[in-house]
Design an enzyme around this catalytic site. Sequence first.
Site, PDB file in Angstrom:
ATOM      1  CG  HIS A  82      28.834  82.880 108.124  1.00 49.49           C
ATOM      2  ND1 HIS A  82      29.985  83.329 108.727  1.00 49.49           N
ATOM      3  CD2 HIS A  82      27.891  82.828 109.102  1.00 49.49           C
ATOM      4  CE1 HIS A  82      29.758  83.537 110.018  1.00 49.49           C
ATOM      5  NE2 HIS A  82      28.502  83.247 110.263  1.00 49.49           N
ATOM      6  CE1 TYR A 108      23.316  78.409 111.971  1.00 51.74           C
ATOM      7  CE2 TYR A 108      24.743  76.508 112.145  1.00 51.74           C
ATOM      8  CZ  TYR A 108      24.506  77.842 112.383  1.00 51.74           C
ATOM      9  OH  TYR A 108      25.448  78.600 113.010  1.00 51.74           O
TER      10      TYR A 108
END
Length: 359
Positions: A67, A337
Amino acid sequence: MTEKRRRPSLISRYALIAATIGGIAGLFAWTGGWIHWPHDQQTLTSTRLIDAFESDTSPHPGFRRNHAKGVCVSGRFESNGNGAQLSRASVFERGTVPVVGRLSAPGFDPTQEDDTAMVRSFALRFTLSHGEQWRTAMNSVPIFAVSTPEALYEQLAALRPDAASGRVDPAKMKMFLEKHPETRAFHEWLASHPASSNFSNASYFSIDAFRFTNAQGNTHFVRWSVVPDAAYQPVSTTDARDPDFLAHDLSKRLERGPVRWHLMITPAAPGDPTNDATRVWPQERELHRVDAGVVVIDRAESQIDGACRDINFDPLILPAGIGPSDDPLLAARSSAYSVSFNRRTQEEAQAAQAGNSRR
């Protein structure tokens, strides 16, 4: 857009879908220490996983590993109090809390053209009382491609570009798809649901299940979605003429006023899978979903210096009253993450230090 572009070959279509899946799934592989590399049997750590993930892409220092292209947004969540029947989390008390978010599409290149993305994504951070936060990262597809961390690792291997051609090997991808027929539902959903024409008319889904506990101590497994006030429209050839139409359209819409989504919470029934993100719950569950309030976005700004830049949208940052389910992808996402966040922020710091030394 040419007829060839509108109707790609089956192999090309699956390659594009595979790339989309890879973009979504690339950072979700489990790093808890019980997956081993097939050849050397060494334990897979978070660092080794991200190294392997990066080896499949061109470097873009300082940007998110997935992203990479997106826009920061901010606004508020207007709770109507209905969510309190399912969870005691303060976010569901009647009232308003601030939100900072990020709208994006899967992909590794921050300069990619928007019409290449088949999925939209929406991440949010709710800032609650007593220092609590709720962070969530959602996709415009209600299910995930695979259900286990092992399958995700195999998927990354299948998506690794061939050293000679620089392209994904269709034979490897075919073998992966044959071994994991559960991915068929994801492919079919993408094939029958063209990407939305803009960020504000797409619905976004939690995909994973979570555990809600209310004030009486009753527990419910749920999935949630945010459903737009705007009517869905598929992306068109006119949209695709602008390589950055998603951000440009959002800015124009916000000039006319805020954009809104209803936060809808869908409780599971006994027997509904809570540990398998490839399986949808029966459609009748939607008859019992709870409208918990409205997410209102009234500002957008660049991701380079916007409020979302330094937020890690870790889905396991949860307030009291919301907990993880037994879905193994949740721990995977949280761990990966973190590594990605630390790496990109370190790159930013190094770039800033290098710039200062040249002055």
